[in-house]
Design a protein around this motif. Structure first.
Motif, PDB file in Angstrom:
ATOM      1  N   PHE A 245      -9.883 -30.441 -50.059  1.00  0.00           N
ATOM      2  CA  PHE A 245      -9.432 -31.750 -49.583  1.00  0.00           C
ATOM      3  C   PHE A 245      -7.910 -31.882 -49.646  1.00  0.00           C
ATOM      4  O   PHE A 245      -7.314 -32.540 -48.787  1.00  0.00           O
ATOM      5  CB  PHE A 245     -10.093 -32.860 -50.392  1.00  0.00           C
ATOM      6  CG  PHE A 245     -11.435 -33.272 -49.854  1.00  0.00           C
ATOM      7  CD1 PHE A 245     -11.537 -33.906 -48.624  1.00  0.00           C
ATOM      8  CD2 PHE A 245     -12.598 -33.016 -50.562  1.00  0.00           C
ATOM      9  CE1 PHE A 245     -12.767 -34.296 -48.112  1.00  0.00           C
ATOM     10  CE2 PHE A 245     -13.833 -33.394 -50.065  1.00  0.00           C
ATOM     11  CZ  PHE A 245     -13.922 -34.038 -48.839  1.00  0.00           C
ATOM     12  N   PHE A 246      -7.277 -31.283 -50.647  1.00  0.00           N
ATOM     13  CA  PHE A 246      -5.819 -31.336 -50.692  1.00  0.00           C
ATOM     14  C   PHE A 246      -5.215 -30.568 -49.515  1.00  0.00           C
ATOM     15  O   PHE A 246      -4.182 -30.959 -48.963  1.00  0.00           O
ATOM     16  CB  PHE A 246      -5.302 -30.777 -52.012  1.00  0.00           C
ATOM     17  CG  PHE A 246      -5.562 -31.671 -53.197  1.00  0.00           C
ATOM     18  CD1 PHE A 246      -5.870 -33.009 -53.018  1.00  0.00           C
ATOM     19  CD2 PHE A 246      -5.507 -31.182 -54.492  1.00  0.00           C
ATOM     20  CE1 PHE A 246      -6.124 -33.841 -54.089  1.00  0.00           C
ATOM     21  CE2 PHE A 246      -5.752 -32.001 -55.581  1.00  0.00           C
ATOM     22  CZ  PHE A 246      -6.064 -33.335 -55.379  1.00  0.00           C
ATOM     23  N   THR A 247      -5.849 -29.455 -49.141  1.00  0.00           N
ATOM     24  CA  THR A 247      -5.382 -28.713 -47.963  1.00  0.00           C
ATOM     25  C   THR A 247      -5.523 -29.554 -46.702  1.00  0.00           C
ATOM     26  O   THR A 247      -4.627 -29.600 -45.848  1.00  0.00           O
ATOM     27  CB  THR A 247      -6.160 -27.399 -47.810  1.00  0.00           C
ATOM     28  OG1 THR A 247      -6.028 -26.628 -49.007  1.00  0.00           O
ATOM     29  CG2 THR A 247      -5.644 -26.592 -46.635  1.00  0.00           C
ATOM     30  N   ALA A 248      -6.671 -30.242 -46.570  1.00  0.00           N
ATOM     31  CA  ALA A 248      -6.876 -31.125 -45.419  1.00  0.00           C
ATOM     32  C   ALA A 248      -5.864 -32.257 -45.423  1.00  0.00           C
ATOM     33  O   ALA A 248      -5.321 -32.628 -44.366  1.00  0.00           O
ATOM     34  CB  ALA A 248      -8.298 -31.687 -45.450  1.00  0.00           C
ATOM     35  N   ALA A 249      -5.568 -32.810 -46.614  1.00  0.00           N
ATOM     36  CA  ALA A 249      -4.565 -33.874 -46.700  1.00  0.00           C
ATOM     37  C   ALA A 249      -3.185 -33.366 -46.311  1.00  0.00           C
ATOM     38  O   ALA A 249      -2.407 -34.072 -45.667  1.00  0.00           O
ATOM     39  CB  ALA A 249      -4.541 -34.454 -48.119  1.00  0.00           C
ATOM     40  N   ALA A 250      -2.870 -32.123 -46.707  1.00  0.00           N
ATOM     41  CA  ALA A 250      -1.584 -31.536 -46.321  1.00  0.00           C
ATOM     42  C   ALA A 250      -1.493 -31.396 -44.804  1.00  0.00           C
ATOM     43  O   ALA A 250      -0.447 -31.683 -44.203  1.00  0.00           O
ATOM     44  CB  ALA A 250      -1.408 -30.173 -46.991  1.00  0.00           C
ATOM     45  N   LEU A 251      -2.572 -30.963 -44.184  1.00  0.00           N
ATOM     46  CA  LEU A 251      -2.587 -30.821 -42.733  1.00  0.00           C
ATOM     47  C   LEU A 251      -2.391 -32.172 -42.054  1.00  0.00           C
ATOM     48  O   LEU A 251      -1.538 -32.328 -41.168  1.00  0.00           O
ATOM     49  CB  LEU A 251      -3.905 -30.187 -42.280  1.00  0.00           C
ATOM     50  CG  LEU A 251      -4.132 -30.097 -40.767  1.00  0.00           C
ATOM     51  CD1 LEU A 251      -3.060 -29.249 -40.114  1.00  0.00           C
ATOM     52  CD2 LEU A 251      -5.523 -29.553 -40.456  1.00  0.00           C
ATOM     53  N   LEU A 252      -3.167 -33.184 -42.468  1.00  0.00           N
ATOM     54  CA  LEU A 252      -3.063 -34.497 -41.840  1.00  0.00           C
ATOM     55  C   LEU A 252      -1.700 -35.129 -42.070  1.00  0.00           C
ATOM     56  O   LEU A 252      -1.136 -35.753 -41.170  1.00  0.00           O
ATOM     57  CB  LEU A 252      -4.161 -35.412 -42.379  1.00  0.00           C
ATOM     58  CG  LEU A 252      -5.601 -35.052 -42.002  1.00  0.00           C
ATOM     59  CD1 LEU A 252      -6.581 -36.038 -42.629  1.00  0.00           C
ATOM     60  CD2 LEU A 252      -5.780 -35.023 -40.484  1.00  0.00           C
ATOM     61  N   THR A 253      -1.157 -34.961 -43.276  1.00  0.00           N
ATOM     62  CA  THR A 253       0.154 -35.541 -43.569  1.00  0.00           C
ATOM     63  C   THR A 253       1.249 -34.874 -42.759  1.00  0.00           C
ATOM     64  O   THR A 253       2.137 -35.546 -42.210  1.00  0.00           O
ATOM     65  CB  THR A 253       0.467 -35.423 -45.070  1.00  0.00           C
ATOM     66  OG1 THR A 253      -0.572 -36.050 -45.825  1.00  0.00           O
ATOM     67  CG2 THR A 253       1.798 -36.074 -45.399  1.00  0.00           C
ATOM     68  N   GLY A 254       1.209 -33.546 -42.679  1.00  0.00           N
ATOM     69  CA  GLY A 254       2.206 -32.838 -41.889  1.00  0.00           C
ATOM     70  C   GLY A 254       2.175 -33.235 -40.431  1.00  0.00           C
ATOM     71  O   GLY A 254       3.223 -33.482 -39.808  1.00  0.00           O
ATOM     72  N   LEU A 255       0.982 -33.329 -39.865  1.00  0.00           N
ATOM     73  CA  LEU A 255       0.864 -33.721 -38.458  1.00  0.00           C
ATOM     74  C   LEU A 255       1.270 -35.176 -38.253  1.00  0.00           C
ATOM     75  O   LEU A 255       1.846 -35.526 -37.217  1.00  0.00           O
ATOM     76  CB  LEU A 255      -0.573 -33.505 -37.985  1.00  0.00           C
ATOM     77  CG  LEU A 255      -1.065 -32.055 -37.969  1.00  0.00           C
ATOM     78  CD1 LEU A 255      -2.506 -31.975 -37.502  1.00  0.00           C
ATOM     79  CD2 LEU A 255      -0.173 -31.190 -37.081  1.00  0.00           C
ATOM     80  N   SER A 256       0.985 -36.032 -39.243  1.00  0.00           N
ATOM     81  CA  SER A 256       1.369 -37.442 -39.130  1.00  0.00           C
ATOM     82  C   SER A 256       2.881 -37.601 -39.179  1.00  0.00           C
ATOM     83  O   SER A 256       3.458 -38.379 -38.415  1.00  0.00           O
ATOM     84  CB  SER A 256       0.723 -38.258 -40.257  1.00  0.00           C
ATOM     85  OG  SER A 256      -0.690 -38.221 -40.168  1.00  0.00           O
ATOM     86  N   VAL A 257       3.533 -36.878 -40.083  1.00  0.00           N
ATOM     87  CA  VAL A 257       4.993 -36.931 -40.167  1.00  0.00           C
ATOM     88  C   VAL A 257       5.611 -36.426 -38.870  1.00  0.00           C
ATOM     89  O   VAL A 257       6.591 -36.995 -38.368  1.00  0.00           O
ATOM     90  CB  VAL A 257       5.487 -36.120 -41.377  1.00  0.00           C
ATOM     91  CG1 VAL A 257       7.001 -35.937 -41.327  1.00  0.00           C
ATOM     92  CG2 VAL A 257       5.087 -36.810 -42.674  1.00  0.00           C
ATOM     93  N   ALA A 258       5.050 -35.365 -38.323  1.00  0.00           N
ATOM     94  CA  ALA A 258       5.567 -34.842 -37.059  1.00  0.00           C
ATOM     95  C   ALA A 258       5.378 -35.827 -35.917  1.00  0.00           C
ATOM     96  O   ALA A 258       6.208 -35.908 -35.011  1.00  0.00           O
ATOM     97  CB  ALA A 258       4.880 -33.517 -36.733  1.00  0.00           C
ATOM     98  N   GLY A 259       4.293 -36.601 -35.969  1.00  0.00           N
ATOM     99  CA  GLY A 259       4.001 -37.512 -34.872  1.00  0.00           C
ATOM    100  C   GLY A 259       4.749 -38.825 -34.935  1.00  0.00           C
ATOM    101  O   GLY A 259       5.158 -39.367 -33.900  1.00  0.00           O
ATOM    102  N   ALA A 260       4.946 -39.372 -36.154  1.00  0.00           N
ATOM    103  CA  ALA A 260       5.544 -40.707 -36.252  1.00  0.00           C
ATOM    104  C   ALA A 260       6.562 -40.827 -37.369  1.00  0.00           C
ATOM    105  O   ALA A 260       6.935 -41.945 -37.730  1.00  0.00           O
ATOM    106  CB  ALA A 260       4.442 -41.754 -36.455  1.00  0.00           C
ATOM    107  N   GLY A 261       7.018 -39.722 -37.944  1.00  0.00           N
ATOM    108  CA  GLY A 261       8.002 -39.798 -39.016  1.00  0.00           C
ATOM    109  C   GLY A 261       7.373 -40.220 -40.332  1.00  0.00           C
ATOM    110  O   GLY A 261       6.158 -40.114 -40.527  1.00  0.00           O
ATOM    111  N   ILE A 262       8.204 -40.723 -41.242  1.00  0.00           N
ATOM    112  CA  ILE A 262       7.728 -41.144 -42.555  1.00  0.00           C
ATOM    113  C   ILE A 262       7.096 -42.529 -42.440  1.00  0.00           C
ATOM    114  O   ILE A 262       7.769 -43.502 -42.129  1.00  0.00           O
ATOM    115  CB  ILE A 262       8.874 -41.175 -43.575  1.00  0.00           C
ATOM    116  CG1 ILE A 262       9.488 -39.784 -43.709  1.00  0.00           C
ATOM    117  CG2 ILE A 262       8.368 -41.669 -44.926  1.00  0.00           C
ATOM    118  CD1 ILE A 262       8.544 -38.746 -44.246  1.00  0.00           C
ATOM    119  N   VAL A 263       5.807 -42.599 -42.695  1.00  0.00           N
ATOM    120  CA  VAL A 263       5.054 -43.854 -42.633  1.00  0.00           C
ATOM    121  C   VAL A 263       4.402 -44.053 -43.998  1.00  0.00           C
ATOM    122  O   VAL A 263       3.372 -43.455 -44.291  1.00  0.00           O
ATOM    123  CB  VAL A 263       4.002 -43.832 -41.516  1.00  0.00           C
ATOM    124  CG1 VAL A 263       3.258 -45.156 -41.463  1.00  0.00           C
ATOM    125  CG2 VAL A 263       4.655 -43.528 -40.172  1.00  0.00           C
TER     126      VAL A 263
END
Length: 338
Positions: A245-263
């Motif tokens: 789950f931490f790996t999945a969270a890392a993936l989602l967080t990285g893609l989210s930062v790339a898509g909309a910056g720091i949220v």
């Protein structure tokens, strides 16, 4: 706590309807002064629709609304599983330094790498690489062969790693060209402006299977809330569950930062909102948290566009203002042991 079935159904129905209405509002409302009939024609792509209106709605507004919805759902899901696995009500995707690592990698790419190279590799991939690097460093600091993964040390290590990568980002911005620095700072404060259909693809492909993964292992997440010893006695592979789950969270967080910056704050506040509505059973909590996260970010993004129109506010500004009161409530509940 067992919730009446009617209340659960109502919570899902109201959230889904509110998300749909907020999405339509995000598509319809903006700085362009358009009639409602013209907007509807453009949304439906009717033959009589004006071409520039179709362009505004289908190429500018709709991808942006979908991006913030995906980012909100991804961060809310990450926060939900992290709060369960760490048994910490203040855990969120930023706790383990994931967002700081992703933003440092993305900032370095924006500031130092040629635009053509970044376009060929992809900013989402670079941000994910930064998130994974931060995740590996945090795990390395918190894991020992004798004691395994220490949750308290993991939190402290995440804070240290987050501060380190924030310093790296600040250093890059300080020595970079002022014009590039301004663009990078605007992106880091959170914005989905300029989103294209191609930008949606990474997060749109990653989020659904991770939601399915979370629902499949929802009973194990419930068991972990009882404590590692009891969960292990029930046959839950706690260490592997956390790593997955931490790996999945890392993936989602990285893609989210790339898509909309720091949220910030979405992964912290939204899971608590969902628990207040339907309880802590993860088979119900996960989908509602995703819907609520999408709803919150779509609404905030709409407000960012219309509050000071034609100027736009960064997502991080309004999110911080709206999240401060709920965050204080959560702190009080944690202090009082509620």
């Amino acid at each position: 706590m067992i919730r009446p079935r009617g209340r659960i159904v109502t919570a899902f129905a109201v959230t889904a309807i509110a998300l749909l209405l907020a999405g339509l509002a995000g598509i319809y409302w903006g700085t362009a002064n358009l009639s409602w009939s013209a907007r509807l024609d453009a949304l439906l792509r009717l033959p009589e629709a004006e071409r520039h209106l179709v362009l505004i709605i289908w190429e500018w507004r709709l991808p942006r609304v979908l991006m913030v919805a995906l980012v909100g759902g991804a961060l809310a899901l990450s926060g939900t599983v992290m709060q369960a696995l760490l048994r910490n009500p203040l855990a969120d995707p930023y706790l383990l330094g994931l967002s700081s690592g992703a933003s440092a990698a993305a900032t370095a790419a924006i500031v130092w790498l040629p635009a053509a190279f970044v376009a060929s590799i992809g900013l989402p991939l670079l941000a994910f690489g930064g998130a994974v690097l931060a995740f590996v460093v945090t795990l390395g600091l918190a894991f020992s062969p004798a004691r395994g993964l220490d949750r308290l040390v993991l939190i402290l290590a995440g804070i240290a790693v987050s501060l380190f990568f924030q310093s790296i980002s600040a250093f890059f911005l300080h020595i970079a060209d002022p014009h590039v620095t301004q663009a990078a700072l605007q992106w880091l404060m959170g914005s989905a402006a300029g989103t294209t259909w191609g930008d949606l693809l990474p997060l749109a492909l990653a989020l659904p299977p991770i939601i399915a993964f979370s629902l499949w292992f929802a009973p194990m997440l419930d068991a972990v809330l009882l404590g590692d010893e009891r969960a292990t006695a029930l046959g839950v592979p706690v260490a592997w569950l956390r790593i997955g789950f931490f790996t999945a969270a890392a993936l989602l967080t990285g893609l989210s930062v790339a898509g909309a910056g720091i949220v910030g704050f979405v992964g912290l506040i939204v899971p608590h909102m969902a628990r207040l509505l339907i309880g802590a059973t993860h088979r119900r909590l996960v989908p509602l948290a995703v819907l609520l996260g999408a709803l919150v970010l779509v609404v905030v993004d709409l407000l960012c566009r219309i509050v000071l129109a034609p100027e736009e506010l960064p997502l991080g500004v309004l999110l911080a203002l709206f999240a401060a009161p709920p965050f204080i409530v959560i702190l009080r509940r944690v202090r009082n042991g509620i």
